[in-house]
Motif scaffolding. Structure first.
Motif, PDB file in Angstrom:
ATOM      1  N   THR A  16     -40.421  54.589  97.684  1.00 56.56           N
ATOM      2  CA  THR A  16     -38.826  54.115  97.461  1.00 56.56           C
ATOM      3  C   THR A  16     -38.477  55.926  96.153  1.00 56.56           C
ATOM      4  O   THR A  16     -39.846  56.594  95.743  1.00 56.56           O
ATOM      5  CB  THR A  16     -38.461  53.277  96.382  1.00 56.56           C
ATOM      6  N   PHE A  17     -37.105  56.411  95.895  1.00 57.27           N
ATOM      7  CA  PHE A  17     -36.985  56.773  95.046  1.00 57.27           C
ATOM      8  C   PHE A  17     -36.356  57.294  94.380  1.00 57.27           C
ATOM      9  O   PHE A  17     -35.113  57.216  95.611  1.00 57.27           O
ATOM     10  CB  PHE A  17     -37.379  58.874  96.467  1.00 57.27           C
ATOM     11  N   ARG A  18     -36.228  56.982  93.264  1.00 60.18           N
ATOM     12  CA  ARG A  18     -34.525  57.026  92.081  1.00 60.18           C
ATOM     13  C   ARG A  18     -34.607  57.922  91.312  1.00 60.18           C
ATOM     14  O   ARG A  18     -35.713  58.373  90.909  1.00 60.18           O
ATOM     15  CB  ARG A  18     -34.912  55.365  92.077  1.00 60.18           C
ATOM     16  N   SER A  19     -33.844  57.711  90.545  1.00 62.17           N
ATOM     17  CA  SER A  19     -33.568  58.613  89.534  1.00 62.17           C
ATOM     18  C   SER A  19     -33.268  57.859  88.015  1.00 62.17           C
ATOM     19  O   SER A  19     -33.041  56.826  87.613  1.00 62.17           O
ATOM     20  CB  SER A  19     -31.801  59.692  89.497  1.00 62.17           C
ATOM     21  N   PRO A  20     -34.436  57.866  87.318  1.00 62.42           N
ATOM     22  CA  PRO A  20     -35.259  57.501  86.347  1.00 62.42           C
ATOM     23  C   PRO A  20     -34.016  57.631  85.292  1.00 62.42           C
ATOM     24  O   PRO A  20     -33.056  56.269  84.590  1.00 62.42           O
ATOM     25  CB  PRO A  20     -36.173  58.345  85.789  1.00 62.42           C
ATOM     26  N   ALA A  21     -33.683  59.116  85.245  1.00 63.70           N
ATOM     27  CA  ALA A  21     -32.491  58.930  84.117  1.00 63.70           C
ATOM     28  C   ALA A  21     -31.231  57.762  84.221  1.00 63.70           C
ATOM     29  O   ALA A  21     -30.264  57.951  83.684  1.00 63.70           O
ATOM     30  CB  ALA A  21     -32.358  60.385  84.305  1.00 63.70           C
ATOM     31  N   ASP A  97     -32.494  68.075 108.910  1.00 63.16           N
ATOM     32  CA  ASP A  97     -32.778  68.967 107.797  1.00 63.16           C
ATOM     33  C   ASP A  97     -32.635  68.507 106.724  1.00 63.16           C
ATOM     34  O   ASP A  97     -31.803  67.767 106.514  1.00 63.16           O
ATOM     35  CB  ASP A  97     -32.286  70.701 108.010  1.00 63.16           C
ATOM     36  N   LEU A  98     -33.836  68.751 105.564  1.00 60.09           N
ATOM     37  CA  LEU A  98     -33.230  68.131 104.372  1.00 60.09           C
ATOM     38  C   LEU A  98     -33.209  69.558 103.359  1.00 60.09           C
ATOM     39  O   LEU A  98     -34.429  70.249 102.858  1.00 60.09           O
ATOM     40  CB  LEU A  98     -34.073  67.549 103.805  1.00 60.09           C
ATOM     41  N   THR A 164     -38.848  66.104  96.066  1.00 63.44           N
ATOM     42  CA  THR A 164     -39.245  64.912  96.199  1.00 63.44           C
ATOM     43  C   THR A 164     -38.621  65.368  98.254  1.00 63.44           C
ATOM     44  O   THR A 164     -39.225  64.568  98.778  1.00 63.44           O
ATOM     45  CB  THR A 164     -37.671  64.071  95.305  1.00 63.44           C
ATOM     46  N   LEU A 165     -37.852  66.274  98.059  1.00 66.34           N
ATOM     47  CA  LEU A 165     -36.966  66.776  99.071  1.00 66.34           C
ATOM     48  C   LEU A 165     -38.163  66.958 100.620  1.00 66.34           C
ATOM     49  O   LEU A 165     -38.971  66.663 101.612  1.00 66.34           O
ATOM     50  CB  LEU A 165     -36.186  67.712  99.222  1.00 66.34           C
ATOM     51  N   ALA A 166     -39.342  68.155  99.633  1.00 64.14           N
ATOM     52  CA  ALA A 166     -40.523  68.450  99.907  1.00 64.14           C
ATOM     53  C   ALA A 166     -41.094  67.338 100.495  1.00 64.14           C
ATOM     54  O   ALA A 166     -42.137  67.211 101.508  1.00 64.14           O
ATOM     55  CB  ALA A 166     -41.458  69.204  99.215  1.00 64.14           C
ATOM     56  N   ASP A 167     -41.653  65.571  99.426  1.00 61.31           N
ATOM     57  CA  ASP A 167     -41.845  65.070 100.008  1.00 61.31           C
ATOM     58  C   ASP A 167     -41.351  64.355 101.098  1.00 61.31           C
ATOM     59  O   ASP A 167     -42.375  63.925 102.477  1.00 61.31           O
ATOM     60  CB  ASP A 167     -42.378  64.053  99.152  1.00 61.31           C
ATOM     61  N   ARG A 169     -39.842  65.630 103.639  1.00 64.07           N
ATOM     62  CA  ARG A 169     -39.721  66.631 104.624  1.00 64.07           C
ATOM     63  C   ARG A 169     -41.488  66.370 105.620  1.00 64.07           C
ATOM     64  O   ARG A 169     -41.642  66.972 106.607  1.00 64.07           O
ATOM     65  CB  ARG A 169     -39.900  68.339 104.356  1.00 64.07           C
ATOM     66  N   GLU A 170     -42.191  66.104 104.368  1.00 67.97           N
ATOM     67  CA  GLU A 170     -43.632  66.056 104.908  1.00 67.97           C
ATOM     68  C   GLU A 170     -43.524  64.662 106.016  1.00 67.97           C
ATOM     69  O   GLU A 170     -44.190  64.513 106.521  1.00 67.97           O
ATOM     70  CB  GLU A 170     -44.768  65.831 103.476  1.00 67.97           C
ATOM     71  N   LEU A 171     -42.933  63.511 105.359  1.00 70.62           N
ATOM     72  CA  LEU A 171     -43.144  62.506 105.921  1.00 70.62           C
ATOM     73  C   LEU A 171     -41.971  62.336 107.551  1.00 70.62           C
ATOM     74  O   LEU A 171     -42.749  61.917 108.394  1.00 70.62           O
ATOM     75  CB  LEU A 171     -42.282  61.507 105.161  1.00 70.62           C
ATOM     76  N   ALA A 172     -41.234  63.553 107.283  1.00 70.91           N
ATOM     77  CA  ALA A 172     -40.374  63.650 108.510  1.00 70.91           C
ATOM     78  C   ALA A 172     -41.222  64.192 109.388  1.00 70.91           C
ATOM     79  O   ALA A 172     -41.298  64.213 110.676  1.00 70.91           O
ATOM     80  CB  ALA A 172     -38.559  64.441 107.816  1.00 70.91           C
ATOM     81  N   GLU A 173     -42.124  65.021 109.393  1.00 73.29           N
ATOM     82  CA  GLU A 173     -43.056  65.983 109.817  1.00 73.29           C
ATOM     83  C   GLU A 173     -43.912  65.223 110.346  1.00 73.29           C
ATOM     84  O   GLU A 173     -44.759  65.596 111.633  1.00 73.29           O
ATOM     85  CB  GLU A 173     -43.268  66.678 109.757  1.00 73.29           C
ATOM     86  N   ARG A 174     -44.468  64.180 109.675  1.00 73.74           N
ATOM     87  CA  ARG A 174     -45.542  63.082 109.959  1.00 73.74           C
ATOM     88  C   ARG A 174     -44.990  62.440 110.805  1.00 73.74           C
ATOM     89  O   ARG A 174     -45.785  61.863 111.954  1.00 73.74           O
ATOM     90  CB  ARG A 174     -46.143  62.726 109.213  1.00 73.74           C
TER      91      ARG A 174
END
Length: 217
Positions: A16-21, A97-98, A164-167, A169-174
């Motif tokens: 999960t990815f959220r914005s702490p701020a 794409d992301l 976050t977007l790099a992570d 993209r890695e999940l998508a490629e995997r």
């Protein structure tokens, strides 16, 4: 003699990815709304309590929608984007794409575009990361650091939205490599979009009440 049952594929929890701020800001805004609105509803006279209650009914769902609600959940087979007023679910095979420009965006194979509200882009962070990368290239022009240290240093010198977007993209490629997206596509619809009526309805009701109270005041 029965053949042995093949081992089941490991199931991993969604990331999960959220914005702490955004969460901190939302909590502070809610506390302020309940403090001011509650005081007006309890101590006010005449139409003031009704205006306070209608204002709270309008503002609280909107604050929750834009600060606490956004989240991106990414698993081995699909991604789920919960934005202020919609929840979008799709298998990784539908993701083309992301990108992170002035906002984080996901593009589907069909040409649709969805914003990732949970991954805000900070231009200030991006400029700071660029300065750190430039400083590192001057300090170590021959790239003599170890590979492990270099990976940690690279993550530290990358803006949070870009990382976050790099992570993702890695999940998508995997998922594409493992064929998990094809399995998900066989059991799920391509793209599922659900409107958050639990947020929209009370905000609309509160806005209508405010309009009626102001019109009849």
């Amino acid at each position: 003699m029965t053949s042995p049952t093949p081992p089941a594929e490991p199931v991993y929890a969604d990331r999960t990815f959220r914005s702490p701020a955004g969460i901190v800001g939302g909590v502070l805004l809610l506390l302020l709304i309940f403090w001011i609105g509650g005081d007006a509803a309890i101590r006010g006279h005449g139409r003031v309590p009704w205006l306070a209650l209608a204002g709270m009914l309008t503002s609280v769902p909107l604050v929750v929608a834009f600060t606490l609600r956004p989240v991106v959940s990414a698993g081995d087979r699909r991604i789920r984007i919960r934005n202020p007023f919609r929840t979008i679910t799709m298998p990784w095979t539908e993701v083309a794409d992301l990108r992170a420009g002035y906002s984080s965006e996901l593009f589907t194979e069909g040409g649709a575009k969805y914003q990732l509200w949970a991954v805000p882009v900070s231009l200030r962070q991006r400029k700071k990361a660029a300065r750190q990368q430039s400083r590192r290239s001057l300090d170590d022009p021959y790239d003599r650091t170890s590979a492990q240290a270099d990976v940690r240093d690279t993550r530290a010198r990358t803006a949070s939205a870009d990382q976050t977007l790099a992570d993702l993209r890695e999940l998508a490629e995997r998922a594409r490599t493992a064929g998990a997206g094809a399995a998900a596509g066989a059991t799920e619809s391509s793209v599922s979009v659900r409107w958050a009526y639990e947020v929209i309805a009370p905000a609309v009701v509160g806005a209508v009440l405010l309009a009626v109270l102001f019109a009849t005041g």
